[in-house]
Design an enzyme around this catalytic site. Structure first.
Site, short mmCIF file in Angstrom:
data_model
loop_
_atom_site.label_atom_id
_atom_site.label_comp_id
_atom_site.label_asym_id
_atom_site.label_seq_id
_atom_site.Cartn_x
_atom_site.Cartn_y
_atom_site.Cartn_z
N ASN A 98 0.88 -1.17 0.00
CA ASN A 98 0.00 0.00 0.00
C ASN A 98 0.92 1.22 0.00
OD1 ASN A 98 -2.82 0.80 2.22
ND2 ASN A 98 -2.56 1.15 0.05
N CYS A 153 -6.34 6.05 7.39
CA CYS A 153 -5.62 5.06 6.59
C CYS A 153 -4.61 4.38 7.51
CB CYS A 153 -4.91 5.74 5.42
SG CYS A 153 -3.94 4.60 4.41
N GLY A 154 -4.82 3.09 7.78
CA GLY A 154 -3.97 2.39 8.74
C GLY A 154 -2.53 2.21 8.27
N CYS A 171 -4.71 -2.83 2.76
CA CYS A 171 -5.47 -1.71 3.32
C CYS A 171 -5.51 -1.92 4.83
CB CYS A 171 -6.89 -1.68 2.74
SG CYS A 171 -7.97 -0.45 3.52
#
Length: 256
Positions: free
Chosen positions: A13, A74-75, A197
């Site tokens: 990501n 957003c992790g 994600c």
């Protein structure tokens, strides 16, 4: 204007991270953000992150989807931002920062970052699948043979379903194994499948315990871009002490 940036990725990501404590980058310039995230005409990323000063934390993280619009939490972006903040001495190995959904704590150990995520106080079961918010809304569909699923087609259909209007949702397809979960995510704002994600990994791990697939609040998750782990406690259907752990990798830096 010249913009200095770092490119980071967390389990595939990927993000553009910019130190904007001087306020020179205009966060309202969605066209510029979209162009910078474009993989052919810009740097290329799933999203862009600005670091701003904050009076009650080490910094504030502002996350933008690749479409140029402000995003929710957003992790993986949060974990990469924590690594960036440690690298440039904006914060220490243990830090606190403000994001879209409030205050987060993070711990940096070399290239592994542990990030505290939001508590989950409620969830819904819609058409037999779990819908919950882990800083961003996620729909978790347990299924088999997820490598055969057309994630972009099926994910887009569910993402825009009237059941999740008006904002829509992220969609996770999850396969349960003895040792953990295998996950593929269609991410809103990016509007296609991403390699990982963080909030989706978190939502899927929590849903797997709520659904009875695992008894423990420590769940290993394999995304297409890498492996992550989610620790949490569940009591009376309330989820607390949620931590997302995984790699945060510096890729390159530059000026555009």
């Amino acid at each position: 204007m010249n913009i200095a940036f770092n490119k980071y990725q967390g389990a595939g990501n990927d993000f553009i991270i910019i130190d904007n404590r001087n306020g020179k980058f205009n966060p309202d310039d969605s066209k510029l953000i979209n162009r910078l995230c474009d993989r052919r005409f810009g740097i290329g990323a799933d999203g862009l992150i600005l670091i701003s000063a904050h009076p009650k934390a080490d910094f504030e993280m502002k996350y933008f989807n690749s479409d140029g619009k402000i995003g929710s939490m957003c992790g993986n972006g949060g974990r990469c931002t924590a690594h960036f903040a440690d690298k440039y001495k904006i914060a220490g190995k243990k830090q606190k920062f403000i994001a879209f959904d409030g205050l987060h704590e993070a711990e940096v150990k070399k290239d592994v970052v542990r990030l505290q995520m939001s508590d989950v106080n409620e969830y819904k079961i819609i058409d037999g699948s779990y819908f919950l918010n882990t800083g961003s809304p996620h729909y978790v569909v347990f299924t088999r043979d997820i490598d055969k699923i057309n994630v972009n087609e099926e994910g887009s259909r569910l993402r825009w379903s009237s059941k999740f209007a008006p904002g829509g949702t992220n969609v996770n397809f999850v396969e349960v194994h003895k040792t953990g979960l295998y996950l593929r995510t269609f991410e809103r704002g990016v509007e296609e499948e991403t390699l990982a994600c963080g909030t989706g990994v978190t939502a899927s791990a929590i849903a797997s315990v709520l659904a009875g697939h695992f008894d423990t609040g420590s769940v290993s998750v394999k995304a297409r871009g890498g492996n992550l782990k989610v620790d949490f406690a569940v009591k009376n259907n309330k989820v607390t002490n949620v931590w997302l752990t995984g790699p945060a990798t510096f890729v390159f830096e530059g000026i555009i």
